[in-house]
Design an enzyme around this catalytic site. Sequence first.
Site, PDB file in Angstrom:
ATOM      1  N   GLU A 187      41.759 -28.572  -5.006  1.00 35.84           N
ATOM      2  CA  GLU A 187      40.540 -29.115  -4.547  1.00 35.84           C
ATOM      3  C   GLU A 187      39.924 -28.103  -3.532  1.00 35.84           C
ATOM      4  OE1 GLU A 187      36.805 -31.098  -4.451  1.00 35.84           O
ATOM      5  OE2 GLU A 187      38.385 -31.092  -5.839  1.00 35.84           O
ATOM      6  N   VAL A 230      41.714 -20.670   4.655  1.00 32.78           N
ATOM      7  CA  VAL A 230      42.362 -19.784   5.790  1.00 32.78           C
ATOM      8  C   VAL A 230      41.617 -19.361   6.982  1.00 32.78           C
ATOM      9  CG1 VAL A 230      43.848 -17.783   6.307  1.00 32.78           C
ATOM     10  CG2 VAL A 230      44.251 -19.014   4.074  1.00 32.78           C
ATOM     11  N   GLY A 278      44.382 -12.138   5.774  1.00 34.13           N
ATOM     12  CA  GLY A 278      45.245 -10.590   5.653  1.00 34.13           C
ATOM     13  C   GLY A 278      46.833 -11.159   6.067  1.00 34.13           C
ATOM     14  N   GLY A 311      48.770 -13.124   4.752  1.00 31.70           N
ATOM     15  CA  GLY A 311      49.860 -13.496   3.693  1.00 31.70           C
ATOM     16  C   GLY A 311      49.836 -15.272   3.546  1.00 31.70           C
ATOM     17  N   ASN A 361      31.606 -15.868  -4.437  1.00 31.86           N
ATOM     18  CA  ASN A 361      32.813 -15.624  -3.489  1.00 31.86           C
ATOM     19  C   ASN A 361      33.538 -14.656  -4.062  1.00 31.86           C
ATOM     20  OD1 ASN A 361      34.640 -15.867  -1.708  1.00 31.86           O
ATOM     21  ND2 ASN A 361      34.873 -17.727  -1.477  1.00 31.86           N
ATOM     22  N   TYR A 399      42.479 -14.300  -5.915  1.00 33.51           N
ATOM     23  CA  TYR A 399      42.908 -15.133  -7.219  1.00 33.51           C
ATOM     24  C   TYR A 399      43.339 -14.292  -8.322  1.00 33.51           C
ATOM     25  CZ  TYR A 399      40.975 -18.916  -4.579  1.00 33.51           C
ATOM     26  OH  TYR A 399      40.687 -19.886  -3.401  1.00 33.51           O
TER      27      TYR A 399
END
Length: 164
Positions: free
Chosen positions: A84, A88, A94, A96, A125, A132
Site C-alpha cells: 500500500e 523513505v 540513496g 539502499g 512519480n 522500481y
Amino acid sequence: MTVTIRPATPADLPLIADLIRALADYEKLADAVRFDEAVLGAKLFGARPYAEVIIGEVDGAAQGFALFFHNFSTFEGRPGIYLEDLFVRPEARGSGLGKALLSQLAALAVERDCARLEWSVLDWNEPAIGFYRKLGARLMDEWTVMRVDGAALERLGAGAGESA
C-alpha cells in the site's frame, strides 16, 4: 552505514503515523490524510490486523516504512502481497533503504508462497517508477485502478441484498 529492517510493533504507532504524513506531503496529498491514530493502531495491531508494517532504519534511526497486506489471485490460486505504501525520508534516499524494504517484502512473499508482489505508483512519480523498473518491476498499463469510497460507498453498500 547500516540498514536494518524490522517488523513494526504497537510502540511504533506514532512513528508510522508520522511516516504516513510525510509520504502524503511528498505525494502532495496531505489534505487526504484523515486517519485517527487510535483507529489506525487497532487496525494494524488489534485482534484482527488488516495490514502489516515493516520499519527501515539507517544507523539505528527509523527512516522509512512499508505498509502491506495480502490479496488473492484467483488465476494463480495463491495469495499475493499488495504494498500500500513505501516511503523513505529524503535524507535517507540513496542509502539502499528502499531496496532493502522491497527485498524484505519479496522475501516474505516467497516465504508465504505468494504468487506476486504488487503496488500502485503515481504516474507523475518518475524517480519512483525508474527505481522500481531497475528492481525488475513492470508497469501494468492494461489495468486501470477503480475505487468506490465516501458517499458512493455508502450508497452502494445500502443496496446490498437488492436484486438488479
